[in-house]
Design a protein around this motif. Structure first.
Motif, PDB file in Angstrom:
ATOM      1  N   SER A  33       0.816  -1.216   0.000  1.00 13.52           N
ATOM      2  CA  SER A  33       0.000   0.000   0.000  1.00 13.52           C
ATOM      3  C   SER A  33       0.853   1.270   0.000  1.00 13.52           C
ATOM      4  N   THR A  34       2.186   1.106   0.053  1.00 14.31           N
ATOM      5  CA  THR A  34       3.050   2.290  -0.004  1.00 14.31           C
ATOM      6  C   THR A  34       4.187   2.039  -0.991  1.00 14.31           C
ATOM      7  N   LEU A  35       4.847   3.122  -1.368  1.00 16.08           N
ATOM      8  CA  LEU A  35       5.979   3.038  -2.296  1.00 16.08           C
ATOM      9  C   LEU A  35       7.096   2.149  -1.743  1.00 16.08           C
ATOM     10  N   VAL A  36       7.365   2.268  -0.456  1.00 15.72           N
ATOM     11  CA  VAL A  36       8.447   1.472   0.149  1.00 15.72           C
ATOM     12  C   VAL A  36       8.064  -0.013   0.127  1.00 15.72           C
ATOM     13  N   GLU A  37       6.821  -0.326   0.476  1.00 14.97           N
ATOM     14  CA  GLU A  37       6.386  -1.734   0.456  1.00 14.97           C
ATOM     15  C   GLU A  37       6.494  -2.322  -0.950  1.00 14.97           C
ATOM     16  N   VAL A  38       6.064  -1.542  -1.933  1.00 13.17           N
ATOM     17  CA  VAL A  38       6.091  -2.008  -3.323  1.00 13.17           C
ATOM     18  C   VAL A  38       7.532  -2.220  -3.782  1.00 13.17           C
ATOM     19  N   THR A  39       8.423  -1.282  -3.424  1.00 17.11           N
ATOM     20  CA  THR A  39       9.827  -1.380  -3.843  1.00 17.11           C
ATOM     21  C   THR A  39      10.485  -2.607  -3.222  1.00 17.11           C
ATOM     22  N   ARG A  40      10.213  -2.839  -1.945  1.00 14.76           N
ATOM     23  CA  ARG A  40      10.788  -4.020  -1.281  1.00 14.76           C
ATOM     24  C   ARG A  40      10.219  -5.311  -1.873  1.00 14.76           C
ATOM     25  N   ALA A  41       8.922  -5.313  -2.174  1.00 18.21           N
ATOM     26  CA  ALA A  41       8.299  -6.507  -2.771  1.00 18.21           C
ATOM     27  C   ALA A  41       8.893  -6.764  -4.157  1.00 18.21           C
ATOM     28  N   ALA A  42       9.141  -5.704  -4.909  1.00 13.24           N
ATOM     29  CA  ALA A  42       9.722  -5.842  -6.254  1.00 13.24           C
ATOM     30  C   ALA A  42      11.121  -6.433  -6.149  1.00 13.24           C
ATOM     31  N   ARG A  43      11.906  -5.984  -5.177  1.00 11.53           N
ATOM     32  CA  ARG A  43      13.258  -6.513  -5.002  1.00 11.53           C
ATOM     33  C   ARG A  43      13.204  -7.990  -4.589  1.00 11.53           C
ATOM     34  N   GLU A  44      12.307  -8.294  -3.638  1.00 13.66           N
ATOM     35  CA  GLU A  44      12.225  -9.684  -3.150  1.00 13.66           C
ATOM     36  C   GLU A  44      11.823 -10.652  -4.246  1.00 13.66           C
ATOM     37  N   SER A  45      10.991 -10.184  -5.179  1.00 12.24           N
ATOM     38  CA  SER A  45      10.525 -11.096  -6.247  1.00 12.24           C
ATOM     39  C   SER A  45      11.352 -10.931  -7.526  1.00 12.24           C
ATOM     40  N   ASP A  46      12.473 -10.213  -7.431  1.00 11.18           N
ATOM     41  CA  ASP A  46      13.334  -9.991  -8.615  1.00 11.18           C
ATOM     42  C   ASP A  46      12.572  -9.391  -9.788  1.00 11.18           C
ATOM     43  N   ASP A  47      11.614  -8.531  -9.486  1.00 14.59           N
ATOM     44  CA  ASP A  47      10.854  -7.835 -10.534  1.00 14.59           C
ATOM     45  C   ASP A  47      11.635  -6.570 -10.883  1.00 14.59           C
ATOM     46  N   LEU A  48      12.632  -6.729 -11.762  1.00 12.06           N
ATOM     47  CA  LEU A  48      13.573  -5.646 -12.020  1.00 12.06           C
ATOM     48  C   LEU A  48      12.932  -4.403 -12.660  1.00 12.06           C
ATOM     49  N   PRO A  49      12.032  -4.572 -13.654  1.00  7.79           N
ATOM     50  CA  PRO A  49      11.422  -3.367 -14.233  1.00  7.79           C
ATOM     51  C   PRO A  49      10.693  -2.522 -13.164  1.00  7.79           C
ATOM     52  N   LEU A  50       9.924  -3.192 -12.301  1.00  6.88           N
ATOM     53  CA  LEU A  50       9.206  -2.448 -11.264  1.00  6.88           C
ATOM     54  C   LEU A  50      10.187  -1.881 -10.239  1.00  6.88           C
ATOM     55  N   PHE A  51      11.158  -2.697  -9.820  1.00  5.24           N
ATOM     56  CA  PHE A  51      12.118  -2.212  -8.833  1.00  5.24           C
ATOM     57  C   PHE A  51      12.851  -0.972  -9.349  1.00  5.24           C
ATOM     58  N   ALA A  55      12.085   2.246  -7.144  1.00  7.13           N
ATOM     59  CA  ALA A  55      13.235   2.670  -6.331  1.00  7.13           C
ATOM     60  C   ALA A  55      13.713   4.052  -6.778  1.00  7.13           C
ATOM     61  N   GLN A  56      13.715   4.283  -8.088  1.00  9.68           N
ATOM     62  CA  GLN A  56      14.103   5.619  -8.573  1.00  9.68           C
ATOM     63  C   GLN A  56      13.110   6.673  -8.097  1.00  9.68           C
ATOM     64  N   LEU A  57      11.842   6.302  -8.041  1.00  9.98           N
ATOM     65  CA  LEU A  57      10.814   7.230  -7.540  1.00  9.98           C
ATOM     66  C   LEU A  57      11.099   7.569  -6.071  1.00  9.98           C
ATOM     67  N   TRP A  58      11.384   6.549  -5.264  1.00  2.14           N
ATOM     68  CA  TRP A  58      11.687   6.822  -3.860  1.00  2.14           C
ATOM     69  C   TRP A  58      12.998   7.623  -3.743  1.00  2.14           C
ATOM     70  N   ASN A  59      14.045   7.211  -4.473  1.00  5.06           N
ATOM     71  CA  ASN A  59      15.337   7.898  -4.382  1.00  5.06           C
ATOM     72  C   ASN A  59      15.188   9.393  -4.704  1.00  5.06           C
ATOM     73  N   HIS A  60      14.437   9.691  -5.758  1.00  2.00           N
ATOM     74  CA  HIS A  60      14.264  11.107  -6.124  1.00  2.00           C
ATOM     75  C   HIS A  60      13.439  11.851  -5.079  1.00  2.00           C
ATOM     76  N   SER A  61      12.397  11.207  -4.556  1.00  2.00           N
ATOM     77  CA  SER A  61      11.572  11.867  -3.534  1.00  2.00           C
ATOM     78  C   SER A  61      12.417  12.210  -2.308  1.00  2.00           C
ATOM     79  N   PHE A  62      13.410  11.366  -2.026  1.00  2.00           N
ATOM     80  CA  PHE A  62      14.326  11.617  -0.907  1.00  2.00           C
ATOM     81  C   PHE A  62      15.337  12.690  -1.284  1.00  2.00           C
ATOM     82  N   PHE A  63      15.872  12.613  -2.486  1.00  2.00           N
ATOM     83  CA  PHE A  63      16.906  13.553  -2.959  1.00  2.00           C
ATOM     84  C   PHE A  63      16.417  15.004  -2.895  1.00  2.00           C
TER      85      PHE A  63
END
Ligand code: FE2
Length: 190
Positions: A33-51, A55-63
């Motif tokens: 239900s959040t960007l962080v949850e989705v990013t972690r789920a994408a990494r865990e399932s090796d879903d590289l396009p989504l990750f 992850a770039q969306l989160w990184n930029h929001s932090f930057f």
């Protein structure tokens, strides 16, 4: 950092990661239900396009939150004390971050993180991010993708990194992240 750079970087590059993340999520079962949850789920399932996109969306929001209008600023007392313990001085930290940013091969991000409670400088490739590393809490990042500096500095990453570190760091944000809640500050609900 010029208005043109911000218009391209936020308005085109960051926006493309938002659009692509949403498009990829629409094709998948609900991953969180959040960007962080989705990013972690994408990494865990090796879903590289989504990750890569989330992850770039989160990184930029932090930057963006790591930046502030140009001014002479320095870390507040609590952060300065931690920096001194870890690196000796703020100057040494800035030199270390610049060297990491400039030395990083190809696209990625230079980071200051809390790693198992200790301040540490590192860089990660492409979209890779501390939010998928259990021991890490992000404090500060610099985007070293070429799209971050080509408008203002052409290929001169060193000039870009030096200028951002000297003039644009939002030290209040960096210090706030010592509470270990930096990840949440760039999270968003889906
Ligand atoms: Fe970027």
């Amino acid at each position: 950092m010029s208005a043109e750079t911000l218009a391209f970087h936020h308005g085109k590059h960051h926006a493309a990661y938002v659009a692509k993340t949403n498009a990829l999520l629409a094709e998948r079962p609900r991953l969180g239900s959040t960007l962080v949850e989705v990013t972690r789920a994408a990494r865990e399932s090796d879903d590289l396009p989504l990750f890569n996109n989330s992850a770039q969306l989160w990184n930029h929001s932090f930057f963006w939150q790591c930046l502030a209008p140009p001014a002479e600023r320095s870390p507040g007392p609590a952060l300065a004390r931690r920096i001194e313990e870890a690196f000796g001085s703020t100057e040494a930290l800035l030199a270390g971050l610049k060297s990491e940013a400039v030395g990083h091969f190809s696209n990625g991000w230079a980071w200051l993180v809390l790693d198992a409670g200790r301040l540490r400088i590192l860089s990660l490739h492409d979209a890779d991010t501390p939010i998928v590393r259990e021991s890490m809490q992000p404090l500060l990042t610099i985007d070293v993708w070429e799209h971050a500096y080509y408008v203002d500095y052409r290929n001169d990453r060193a000039k870009f990194a030096g200028s951002v570190l000297a003039n644009l760091i939002n030290w209040e944000f960096v210090e706030a992240n010592l509470d270990g809640r930096g990840i949440e500050r760039a999270d968003q609900p889906f």
